[in-house]
Design a protein around this motif. Structure first.
Motif, PDB file in Angstrom:
ATOM      1  N   LEU A  26      -5.527 -10.041  -8.814  1.00  0.00           N
ATOM      2  CA  LEU A  26      -5.512  -9.449 -10.154  1.00  0.00           C
ATOM      3  C   LEU A  26      -6.954  -9.120 -10.506  1.00  0.00           C
ATOM      4  CD1 LEU A  26      -3.629  -8.860 -12.605  1.00  0.00           C
ATOM      5  CD2 LEU A  26      -4.166 -11.139 -13.435  1.00  0.00           C
ATOM      6  N   LEU A  45      -2.857  -6.084  -8.303  1.00  0.00           N
ATOM      7  CA  LEU A  45      -2.534  -5.678  -9.674  1.00  0.00           C
ATOM      8  C   LEU A  45      -3.826  -5.436 -10.444  1.00  0.00           C
ATOM      9  CD1 LEU A  45       0.349  -8.143 -10.650  1.00  0.00           C
ATOM     10  CD2 LEU A  45       0.550  -5.721 -10.056  1.00  0.00           C
ATOM     11  N   LYS A  62      -6.146  -5.193 -13.786  1.00  0.00           N
ATOM     12  CA  LYS A  62      -6.245  -5.776 -15.122  1.00  0.00           C
ATOM     13  C   LYS A  62      -6.426  -4.644 -16.137  1.00  0.00           C
ATOM     14  CE  LYS A  62      -8.453 -10.326 -14.541  1.00  0.00           C
ATOM     15  NZ  LYS A  62      -9.697 -11.062 -14.777  1.00  0.00           N
ATOM     16  N   SER A 108      -2.720  -6.385 -16.800  1.00  0.00           N
ATOM     17  CA  SER A 108      -1.343  -6.133 -16.369  1.00  0.00           C
ATOM     18  C   SER A 108      -0.376  -6.783 -17.349  1.00  0.00           C
ATOM     19  CB  SER A 108      -1.098  -6.698 -14.966  1.00  0.00           C
ATOM     20  OG  SER A 108      -1.694  -5.901 -13.982  1.00  0.00           O
ATOM     21  N   ALA A 160       4.834  -6.065 -15.546  1.00  0.00           N
ATOM     22  CA  ALA A 160       4.243  -5.636 -14.272  1.00  0.00           C
ATOM     23  C   ALA A 160       4.074  -6.815 -13.319  1.00  0.00           C
ATOM     24  CB  ALA A 160       2.894  -4.962 -14.515  1.00  0.00           C
ATOM     25  N   ALA A 216      -1.484  -0.537  -6.584  1.00  0.00           N
ATOM     26  CA  ALA A 216      -2.448  -0.435  -7.684  1.00  0.00           C
ATOM     27  C   ALA A 216      -3.886  -0.335  -7.199  1.00  0.00           C
ATOM     28  CB  ALA A 216      -2.304  -1.641  -8.616  1.00  0.00           C
ATOM     29  N   SER A 245      -4.230   3.472  -7.889  1.00  0.00           N
ATOM     30  CA  SER A 245      -3.776   3.957  -9.201  1.00  0.00           C
ATOM     31  C   SER A 245      -3.434   5.449  -9.193  1.00  0.00           C
ATOM     32  CB  SER A 245      -4.850   3.686 -10.264  1.00  0.00           C
ATOM     33  OG  SER A 245      -5.143   2.314 -10.328  1.00  0.00           O
TER      34      SER A 245
END
Length: 280
Positions: free
Chosen positions: A85, A105, A107, A109, A113, A188, A191
């Motif tokens: 993350l 993932l 930030k 999130s 998600a 991610a 993106s």
């Protein structure tokens, strides 16, 4: 009653941990959550408690960062799903976490998600019948590719005349390389605005420089190096998948599909037998 999922969150910033604790409180009925302020503390917690199903770690932490922490988790607890993350999309961070993390993932999130990212691999884990098989799949870094194709791709990426089309054409000939490239591009990490469904689209989206770093520095594509007797099986699987892909693309075109749909059909058909690679 379904047993609660054990999830460990790791972040060195106290306010981030408090925010995670508050936002994830709605999952209390499904998840048994633990929150740690560092990788070192998390490893101590993991050593003395029952196994965690999922570890969610920040990337940038003093001392042991997220990539180093997840590398240790991968080694000691191969069944655990590993999530990074991070609020940083720097190339160095991406390259360091491609291996140790199953999921990336960005930030901040949302709870939805995080829940969606964790739920998919956990659902697969629960379908698998034995702990040994779950450990093999969770600990799998990448799928095997044909050695000749990996070498051709590496040489092409070093060539001054290298292009997105020439690189994509080689990747299109290998199940594992296509699957890994599409997985990374649609994560991610990069993106992207919408789903990427072809190798050429993926190479153009993340750029040749990134592909070169992923292949030549990180080695995201693994050459098949098991017994020579197994190599013909991989070659046969690849030939079959290519034949199915070409047939599917031709069928899509004959039905009036546009070029983008036809190419997406090719990729889908090519990857239809991807699960067999795990058995090789």
């Amino acid at each position: 009653m379904t047993e609660k999922l054990r999830v460990l969150f790791v972040d060195d910033e106290p306010h981030i941990l408090r925010g995670l604790r508050r936002s994830m409180a709605i999952m209390d009925d499904q998840w048994d959550m633990t929150f740690c302020p560092s990788g070192e503390n998390a490893l101590e917690q993991m050593a003395r408690e029952p196994a965690f199903d999922v570890v969610v770690s920040d990337m940038r932490m003093p001392g042991m960062d997220g990539a180093e922490f997840l590398n240790i988790v991968r080694s000691r607890y191969p069944e655990t799903i590993r999530v990074i993350l991070s609020g940083y999309a720097e190339m160095e961070s991406i390259l360091r976490t491609v291996g140790p993390a199953h999921i990336y993932l960005a930030k901040p999130s949302s709870v939805e998600a995080v829940y969606a990212a964790i739920s998919r691999p956990i659902a697969l884990n629960r379908l698998l019948s034995t702990p040994a098989l779950r450990a093999v799949l969770a600990g799998l870094n990448n799928l095997p590719s044909l050695p000749d194709l990996v070498l051709k791709l590496e040489n092409e990426l070093r060539s001054p005349s290298c292009s997105a089309k020439s690189v994509a054409a080689l990747i299109d000939q290998d199940l594992a390389m296509m699957a890994e490239l599409l997985r990374l591009t649609n994560s991610a990490y990069f993106s992207v605005a919408g789903p990427v469904t072809t190798s050429l689209q993926a190479v153009r989206t993340i750029g040749l420089e990134t592909i070169q770093a992923l292949v030549l520095q990180i080695g995201i594509f693994r050459q098949f190096s098991d017994s020579a007797a197994m190599t013909p099986m991989l070659e046969a699987l690849t030939d079959y998948s290519l034949a199915v892909a070409r047939l599917a693309e031709a069928f899509a075109v004959s039905m009036g599909a546009d070029q983008a749909t036809a190419k997406a059909t090719y990729c889908a058909a090519m990857l239809s037998q991807i699960g067999l690679l795990v058995l090789l």
